[in-house]
Write a protein that holds these residues in place. Sequence first.
Motif, PDB file in Angstrom:
ATOM      1  N   GLY A 158       0.823  -1.191   0.000  1.00 24.39           N
ATOM      2  CA  GLY A 158       0.000   0.000   0.000  1.00 24.39           C
ATOM      3  C   GLY A 158       0.862   1.247   0.000  1.00 24.39           C
ATOM      4  N   THR A 159       0.218   2.392  -0.063  1.00 26.74           N
ATOM      5  CA  THR A 159       0.936   3.667  -0.106  1.00 26.74           C
ATOM      6  C   THR A 159       1.663   3.920   1.213  1.00 26.74           C
ATOM      7  N   GLN A 205       4.724   4.622   8.077  1.00 25.34           N
ATOM      8  CA  GLN A 205       3.339   5.070   8.216  1.00 25.34           C
ATOM      9  C   GLN A 205       2.533   4.798   6.950  1.00 25.34           C
ATOM     10  N   TYR A 206       1.383   4.090   7.152  1.00 30.48           N
ATOM     11  CA  TYR A 206       0.401   3.861   6.090  1.00 30.48           C
ATOM     12  C   TYR A 206      -0.819   4.764   6.319  1.00 30.48           C
ATOM     13  N   PRO A 207      -1.706   4.874   5.324  1.00 29.72           N
ATOM     14  CA  PRO A 207      -2.890   5.725   5.495  1.00 29.72           C
ATOM     15  C   PRO A 207      -3.891   5.168   6.513  1.00 29.72           C
ATOM     16  N   ASP A 208      -3.874   3.829   6.724  1.00 28.48           N
ATOM     17  CA  ASP A 208      -4.884   3.239   7.606  1.00 28.48           C
ATOM     18  C   ASP A 208      -4.331   2.010   8.311  1.00 28.48           C
ATOM     19  N   VAL A 214      -1.846  -5.744   7.247  1.00 26.23           N
ATOM     20  CA  VAL A 214      -1.507  -6.672   6.167  1.00 26.23           C
ATOM     21  C   VAL A 214       0.005  -6.727   5.967  1.00 26.23           C
ATOM     22  N   ALA A 215       0.641  -5.571   5.967  1.00 23.96           N
ATOM     23  CA  ALA A 215       2.096  -5.515   5.787  1.00 23.96           C
ATOM     24  C   ALA A 215       2.814  -6.206   6.942  1.00 23.96           C
ATOM     25  N   LYS A 216       2.358  -5.983   8.138  1.00 19.23           N
ATOM     26  CA  LYS A 216       2.977  -6.608   9.314  1.00 19.23           C
ATOM     27  C   LYS A 216       2.880  -8.123   9.224  1.00 19.23           C
ATOM     28  N   GLU A 217       1.700  -8.618   8.882  1.00 13.07           N
ATOM     29  CA  GLU A 217       1.479 -10.063   8.794  1.00 13.07           C
ATOM     30  C   GLU A 217       2.385 -10.697   7.730  1.00 13.07           C
TER      31      GLU A 217
END
Length: 315
Positions: free
Chosen positions: A270-271, A289-292, A298-301
């Motif tokens: 993601g962005t 930092q992501y927008p949400d 999802v990235a962490k997983e």
Amino acid sequence: MSSTSGQQQFRYTQTPSKVLHLRNLPWECTEEELVELCKPFGKIVNTKCNVGANRNQAFVEFVDLNQAISMVSYYASSSEPAQVRGKTVYIQYSNRQEITNNKSTGDVAGNVLLVTIEGVQAGDVSIEVIHLVFSAFGFVHKIATFEKAAGFQALIQYSDAATASEARNALDGRSIPRYLLPEHVTSCHLRISFSAHTDLNIKFQSHRSRDYTNPYLPVNPSAIEGTVQPIVGPDGKKKEPESNVLLASIENMQYAVTVDVLHTVFSAFGTVQKIAIFEKNGGMQALIQYPDVTTAAVAKEALEGHCIYDGGYCT
């Protein structure tokens, strides 16, 4: 009345006022009950009922200062305390000299709601759950949570009073759905009034405050590094409070890891809005930092425990 009781009911150091502040009233005490209590001492010209998060405070204004003094003096020396519906009422002079609005602040419609969440402790109800519940009625601009004597509370800002009113009418007195709460929470009721605030001042994103209109607001590190009260998941293990910012610790550094490298890795999910790299305890860490929250989760997983380079380097 004993001196001990007198100290509980009155503050003698206050400047007399024809407006009296009454505390510990029955919930949603009526104007008629206030007038009935006060009329032996003089004429009441104005009242302000159901003040405070628990709606158990009020103000009464006498036509004359001496009438207010008479009431305070009487109960300060009486063996019988002031009572409404069998509850002892605490009386003191108000800091105000007149009541300017016959409606309590909590009844004047505004775009910000004051929500008291009864039956829970801070940490039992996450800011994500609050956002989910109140977003059902319109776009939530900002949320700020805090703890007061009344319990765990939240200020929730909508774009207009009409949306806030709809949310209040639908949720006041209701419970947050059971499946959104930890197993140990047996009951959770919402008590909602209008706040005098119109625009909340959120200085940073954290587990206690969010500004959904400003994704570039800085993130409070305490919300990331686990200094908040831990949340226990269904398996009994401590659960990290979720955030839209990830804290990445990079181990086995055999190759240089730059902002560009991290951006390439984390942008796959993601962005990426911001990246900050720093050293801590002799190792390298980064904030991404992501927008949400969803994208960050999802990235962490996907990346937890994986390596940037083959051979087990830069894990």
